[in-house]
Enzyme design. Structure first.
Site, PDB file in Angstrom:
ATOM      1  N   HIS A 383       0.799  -1.235   0.000  1.00  0.00           N
ATOM      2  CA  HIS A 383       0.000   0.000   0.000  1.00  0.00           C
ATOM      3  C   HIS A 383       0.824   1.274   0.000  1.00  0.00           C
ATOM      4  O   HIS A 383       0.268   2.354   0.167  1.00  0.00           O
ATOM      5  CB  HIS A 383      -0.918   0.049   1.219  1.00  0.00           C
ATOM      6  CG  HIS A 383      -2.017  -0.963   1.206  1.00  0.00           C
ATOM      7  ND1 HIS A 383      -3.254  -0.717   0.673  1.00  0.00           N
ATOM      8  CD2 HIS A 383      -2.051  -2.234   1.639  1.00  0.00           C
ATOM      9  CE1 HIS A 383      -4.024  -1.793   0.807  1.00  0.00           C
ATOM     10  NE2 HIS A 383      -3.295  -2.736   1.395  1.00  0.00           N
ATOM     11  N   LYS A 574      -8.129  14.203   4.496  1.00  0.00           N
ATOM     12  CA  LYS A 574      -7.276  13.010   4.457  1.00  0.00           C
ATOM     13  C   LYS A 574      -6.231  13.170   5.550  1.00  0.00           C
ATOM     14  O   LYS A 574      -6.122  14.261   6.129  1.00  0.00           O
ATOM     15  CB  LYS A 574      -6.591  12.853   3.094  1.00  0.00           C
ATOM     16  CG  LYS A 574      -5.918  14.150   2.603  1.00  0.00           C
ATOM     17  CD  LYS A 574      -5.301  13.994   1.231  1.00  0.00           C
ATOM     18  CE  LYS A 574      -6.271  14.001   0.091  1.00  0.00           C
ATOM     19  NZ  LYS A 574      -6.225  12.874  -0.781  1.00  0.00           N
ATOM     20  N   ARG A 575      -5.447  12.110   5.853  1.00  0.00           N
ATOM     21  CA  ARG A 575      -4.369  12.275   6.823  1.00  0.00           C
ATOM     22  C   ARG A 575      -3.442  13.403   6.358  1.00  0.00           C
ATOM     23  O   ARG A 575      -3.257  13.612   5.163  1.00  0.00           O
ATOM     24  CB  ARG A 575      -3.567  10.968   6.961  1.00  0.00           C
ATOM     25  CG  ARG A 575      -4.334   9.840   7.620  1.00  0.00           C
ATOM     26  CD  ARG A 575      -4.828  10.192   9.004  1.00  0.00           C
ATOM     27  NE  ARG A 575      -3.741  10.482   9.914  1.00  0.00           N
ATOM     28  CZ  ARG A 575      -3.164   9.601  10.742  1.00  0.00           C
ATOM     29  NH1 ARG A 575      -3.605   8.360  10.792  1.00  0.00           N
ATOM     30  NH2 ARG A 575      -2.179   9.958  11.533  1.00  0.00           N
ATOM     31  N   LYS A 580       0.986  14.541   0.596  1.00  0.00           N
ATOM     32  CA  LYS A 580      -0.388  14.831   0.177  1.00  0.00           C
ATOM     33  C   LYS A 580      -0.575  16.332  -0.084  1.00  0.00           C
ATOM     34  O   LYS A 580      -1.570  16.761  -0.627  1.00  0.00           O
ATOM     35  CB  LYS A 580      -1.370  14.351   1.234  1.00  0.00           C
ATOM     36  CG  LYS A 580      -1.359  12.819   1.407  1.00  0.00           C
ATOM     37  CD  LYS A 580      -2.347  12.367   2.467  1.00  0.00           C
ATOM     38  CE  LYS A 580      -2.285  10.895   2.794  1.00  0.00           C
ATOM     39  NZ  LYS A 580      -2.983  10.013   1.848  1.00  0.00           N
ATOM     40  N   THR A 682      -8.426   6.658  -1.775  1.00  0.00           N
ATOM     41  CA  THR A 682      -9.781   6.127  -1.867  1.00  0.00           C
ATOM     42  C   THR A 682     -10.776   7.260  -1.612  1.00  0.00           C
ATOM     43  O   THR A 682     -11.904   7.208  -2.099  1.00  0.00           O
ATOM     44  CB  THR A 682     -10.014   4.998  -0.840  1.00  0.00           C
ATOM     45  OG1 THR A 682      -9.459   5.391   0.406  1.00  0.00           O
ATOM     46  CG2 THR A 682      -9.369   3.706  -1.301  1.00  0.00           C
ATOM     47  N   LYS A 686     -14.518   8.425  -3.327  1.00  0.00           N
ATOM     48  CA  LYS A 686     -15.755   8.772  -2.607  1.00  0.00           C
ATOM     49  C   LYS A 686     -16.289  10.122  -3.091  1.00  0.00           C
ATOM     50  O   LYS A 686     -17.505  10.318  -3.224  1.00  0.00           O
ATOM     51  CB  LYS A 686     -15.499   8.805  -1.095  1.00  0.00           C
ATOM     52  CG  LYS A 686     -15.142   7.430  -0.540  1.00  0.00           C
ATOM     53  CD  LYS A 686     -14.533   7.487   0.860  1.00  0.00           C
ATOM     54  CE  LYS A 686     -13.794   6.193   1.161  1.00  0.00           C
ATOM     55  NZ  LYS A 686     -12.837   6.300   2.269  1.00  0.00           N
TER      56      LYS A 686
HETATM   57  C1  NBG Z   1      -2.499   3.840   1.926  1.00  0.00           C
HETATM   58  C2  NBG Z   1      -2.092   4.689   0.732  1.00  0.00           C
HETATM   59  C3  NBG Z   1      -3.314   5.165  -0.034  1.00  0.00           C
HETATM   60  C4  NBG Z   1      -4.190   3.980  -0.383  1.00  0.00           C
HETATM   61  C5  NBG Z   1      -4.513   3.187   0.874  1.00  0.00           C
HETATM   62  C6  NBG Z   1      -5.326   1.954   0.582  1.00  0.00           C
HETATM   63  C7  NBG Z   1      -1.134   3.072   3.806  1.00  0.00           C
HETATM   64  C8  NBG Z   1       0.139   2.440   4.238  1.00  0.00           C
HETATM   65  N1  NBG Z   1      -1.293   3.273   2.498  1.00  0.00           N
HETATM   66  O1  NBG Z   1      -2.906   5.808  -1.214  1.00  0.00           O
HETATM   67  O2  NBG Z   1      -1.335   5.786   1.177  1.00  0.00           O
HETATM   68  O3  NBG Z   1      -5.369   4.405  -0.987  1.00  0.00           O
HETATM   69  O4  NBG Z   1      -3.325   2.766   1.500  1.00  0.00           O
HETATM   70  O5  NBG Z   1      -4.706   1.170  -0.376  1.00  0.00           O
HETATM   71  O6  NBG Z   1      -1.977   3.393   4.621  1.00  0.00           O
END
Ligand code: NBG
Length: 843
Positions: A383, A574-575, A580, A682, A686
């Site tokens: 991920h 988002k975080r 980002k 994701t 949404k």
């Molecule tokens: C996150 C990514 C996102 C991705 C999500 C789900 C982690 C380690 N990775 O870009 O930063 O959408 O995983 O796949 O949380």
């Protein structure tokens, strides 16, 4: 297995009593009157309350229990079918499941939202939301990865795929975020305080997990040498099951979350010596394992505990899967025919060693047979490409906690590298790069390498990301075993994220497409029929306006800020992370503010810019970005020259619950990461689903979103990942600020303390980073971003055009349903099939 008896359990026999509702949808009590009965019983017997004087929280609990009963009927009938037909099932192993509030979602799944409304009216409640709002969010995850796991569990159930999600029942989930003087303050999340009605404890399914100690070799009865691990300590994992029902189907899977407890609650030896505190010490030590979710701040604090958490939940889960075979009379050798084990990132990667250990040491299989089973059953999803998120464990730490696992890993590595030597003799550098043990800087176990060595499939989470996984993260393995590498672009569930979150749009879709649309994204394209229909577009805009009004009311209630629901809602939630680039957005706002101060408001439209997100507690720069956004918001919102054209809001404590309010209300979705760094995203999906237009870079799933919705319906800016890679390699031009006068002025103004009450030092680390190495390439993309925002404003000034594009975004977002993603996993990776159950009485 009728009539058979497991020790300590009642005989399973067709003659034993079953609840009247068991397996029977007709008697299953889904009417409002049935819900009232269920609630009344639960109020009285489960909660010890009279209906008279019941609080909103009591009613929330009572309704939840009544709904849970209905899930249980389905869950138990489904389990019976699984026992009977013994199909292959998915085990989704994840350290995080960000499942969000359960009540509203389960009402939607059962199709009884209206019945619940009516039932509540009998208790004097006219607004379902007041009861839904009582639910504490289970914050069992950090962000995207954990939420993805939750969407996937929902799709698995909706597609009637047998599956169990395995994870940890953290007593304290992700921290709650407060903002004080513009700074993030972290508060412990006590989500279990008021009781959580959705879990069922299954103590008889507990598992034992060892830690520490030593290993020895013993001869078995056949005279063969076997390894034995003698742990110094044992911990018990107690399953807490959360039912996961599919959308309008009867399949009800489960999330099995493990809570850690002491193997022996009380050490009587210590007690008899008069040492009371010593006697309970081990209990306290064991229980810390499932106490708290680690925020992903990459800090060294608690690394030992984190490794214990991973080994703990993985071992419990694999033992549970093996036990399920034994209980159903299936030989252990057939494990891979009955379980597809998916590793959600590297946190559960220890599963490779643990499954080998269980098969070889505990079940007596030979190494080769065990390895074949392990690699046939395990698959791995990566991920992230960020190096700090790829887990490595110091060899000494690993050996002290998991001595037998380390031996197993060394043996796996030895055989793995032998295979590489055979394929490519004499390339020592290749061996060094592929080795599971990294020896560059003290010895460390590389968990991603372990997963790659074993998994039969390795996937990234969007097209570009999977390409980068192949070419830059694991280039050697991808060259040697290309057939193992694949892509599954992420998806999100349209049930929670559209039907539940955006009821006004949901109603419009019900009318236009029929009520099957949440499970049939291919129908959404039909919306295009109305793209030039003024009356339909007016209703589309009306649904959006309703969501915006609700969000405006929530913002006013929470922050006291009054915002204009007719303004463009421009949202980045988002975080908080430098890659980002929330600070690119904030810097751009400073530039817009400078323009406005000069009286240059040409082409600008009224905008409300909304931020939300948590920063990892140990990530100083991310926390400074939050402070910076507040500094900019404070100045802009207080300046009369801005003439209602710009307002900036920071929504504290962003979580799933808040997301459900934010996505439907957004007009513009900010997806502005440095190209090549966001694996997928994701949130971007949404927003698209909810008819927001995206301003974004060619990164992660943005690329596929743009392909699907059409380039003309997407605001694209910024360098590509290749261009960024090139800039990174050859260095950025030193005089780059000269070509970006607005950025230079903005940075000067920030340095002068304009957004920090005159304190020129406060934002220095941020400004220095941008003016200096600019590792996230804000300046490289700045002009283009600004120009693109102007284009956004121009489009917004043509409301009919905007609404049409909004409709086209939703119409063309079907690809991003998590059902599509899960089907791809089923066909290309897991080899599992749906198991339908029609519920009839007594099945
Ligand atoms: C996150 C990514 C996102 C991705 C999500 C789900 C982690 C380690 N990775 O870009 O930063 O959408 O995983 O796949 O949380």
């Amino acid at each position: 297995m009728s009539g058979s008896q497991t020790p300590g359990l009642a005989p399973s026999s067709a003659d034993l009593p079953l609840p009247a509702s068991y397996g029977d949808p007709q008697r299953n009590g889904l009417s409002a009157a049935d819900l009232v009965d269920g609630m009344t019983e639960h109020l009285f017997y489960t909660l010890g309350r009279q209906a008279r004087g019941a609080s909103h929280h009591d009613l929330y609990m009572a309704l939840s229990y009544a709904v849970r009963d209905r899930l249980m009927t389905r869950h138990l009938a489904y389990k019976d079918e699984l026992r009977r037909l013994r199909p292959k099932a998915v085990a989704y192993l994840s350290a995080e499941f960000l499942i969000g509030p359960q009540l509203g979602n389960n009402l939607l799944m059962l199709g009884i939202v209206e019945q619940a409304r009516e039932a509540l009216r009998r208790f004097g409640i006219n607004n379902l939301d007041t009861v839904l709002d009582e639910e504490e969010e289970p914050g069992l995850g950090n962000g995207g990865l954990g939420r993805l796991a939750a969407c996937y569990m929902e799709s698995l159930a909706s597609l009637e795929i047998p599956a169990t999600g395995y994870g940890i029942r953290y007593e304290f989930g992700i921290f709650d975020q407060l903002i004080e003087h513009g700074w993030q303050v972290e508060i412990t999340d006590g989500w279990l305080k008021g009781g959580w009605p959705w879990e069922l404890i299954q103590p008889e399914r507990s598992c034992r997990v060892g830690f520490g100690g030593h290993t020895e070799q013993v001869r078995d009865e056949r005279g063969e040498l076997r390894h034995r691990w003698v742990p110094a300590e044992a911990v018990i994992g107690i399953p807490h099951d959360v039912p996961v029902l599919g959308f309008r189907v009867n399949s009800c899977n489960r999330l099995r979350l493990w809570r850690a407890g002491a193997a022996e609650d009380f050490d009587f030896h210590a007690f008899n010596r008069g040492d009371y505190y010593g006697a309970v010490e081990q209990k306290v030590g064991s229980e810390t394992i499932s106490k708290v979710l680690y925020p992903n701040d990459g800090s060294d604090a608690g690394r030992r505990l984190r490794l214990r958490q991973q080994a703990f939940f993985v071992s419990c889960s694999l033992q549970d899967m093996l036990r399920s075979l034994v209980l159903r009379g299936i030989p252990i050798e057939a494990f891979a025919d009955h379980w597809a084990v998916q590793l959600n990132d590297t946190h559960p990667a220890i599963a490779v060693a643990e499954l080998m250990r269980l098969l070889v040491d505990e079940h007596g299989l030979g190494w080769e047979v065990a390895w074949e089973i392990t690699s046939r059953s395990i698959a791995f999803t990566n991920h992230t490409l960020l190096p700090e998120a790829l887990e490595c464990w110091d060899l000494g730490l690993f050996a002290s906690l998991l001595p037998r696992h380390l031996e197993v890993i060394l043996e796996i590595n030895h055989r793995y590298l032998q295979e590489v030597r055979l394929r490519q003799p004499g390339d020592n550098d290749l061996l060094r790069r592929l080795s599971i043990i990294d020896e560059t800087d003290g010895k460390r176990v590389r968990m991603a390498h372990l997963a790659v060595a074993a998994a039969h499939r390795i996937n990234g989470v969007a097209g570009l990301h999977s390409e980068l996984v192949r070419t830059s993260l694991f280039p050697d393995a991808a060259r040697l075993w290309p057939e193992r590498f694949t892509n599954v672009t992420n998806g999100v569930t349209p049930r929670r994220w559209l039907a539940l979150a955006h009821p006004d749009l949901g109603t419009l879709l019900d009318e236009a497409l029929g009520t099957a649309w949440p499970a049939a994204p291919e129908l959404w394209q039909r919306l295009e029929t109305w793209q030039n229909d003024a009356a339909f577009l007016e209703r589309w805009a009306g649904a959006k306006r309703a969501a915006k009004e609700r969000l405006a009311a929530l913002i006013e209630a929470r922050t006291g800020q009054v915002i204009d629901p007719t303004s463009l809602f421009d949202v980045q939630v988002k975080r908080i992370h430098e890659y980002k680039r929330q600070h690119l957005n904030a810097l751009q706002l400073v530039a817009q503010y400078l323009r406005l101060k000069r009286g240059d408001s040409d082409g600008m439209v009224p905008r409300t810019v909304i931020f939300g997100g948590k920063a990892a507690p140990g990530y100083a720069m991310a926390k400074l970005i939050i402070r910076f956004i507040h500094g900019v918001a404070g100045v802009i919102n207080a300046d009369p020259d801005v003439h209602g054209l710009l307002k900036v809001v920071f929504l504290a404590d962003y979580n799933v619950k808040l997301g459900e309010k934010v996505y439907p209300a957004a007009d513009l979705s900010e997806q502005i990461s440095t190209a090549g760094l966001e694996a997928s995203g994701t949130g971007n999906m949404k927003f698209t689903l909810n008819g927001a237009l995206t301003i974004g870079t060619l990164d992660g799933a943005n690329i596929e979103i743009r392909d699907q919705v059409g380039a003309e319906n997407f605001f694209l800016f910024g360098r590509t990942s290749e261009q960024i890679a090139e800039l990174r390699a050859k260095g950025q031009p030193h005089d780059r600020l000269e070509a970006i006068p607005l950025a230079r002025e903005a940075l000067d103004l920030i340095s002068a303390g304009h957004f920090s009450e005159g304190d020129g030092n406060l934002f220095r680390p941020l400004v220095d980073s941008i003016r200096g190495a600019d590792p996230y390439f804000l300046l490289a993309d700045f002009n283009d971003y600004l120009a693109c925002q102007d284009q956004v404003s121009r489009t917004w000034s043509q409301p009919a055009l905007w609404t049409r594009r909004s409709l086209l975004n939703t119409a063309r977002s079907g690809f991003f349903s998590s059902d599509r993603a899960i089907r791809q996993y089923c066909d290309g990776i897991w080899g599992v099939r749906p198991l339908r159950i029609a519920m009839t009485h007594g099945c």
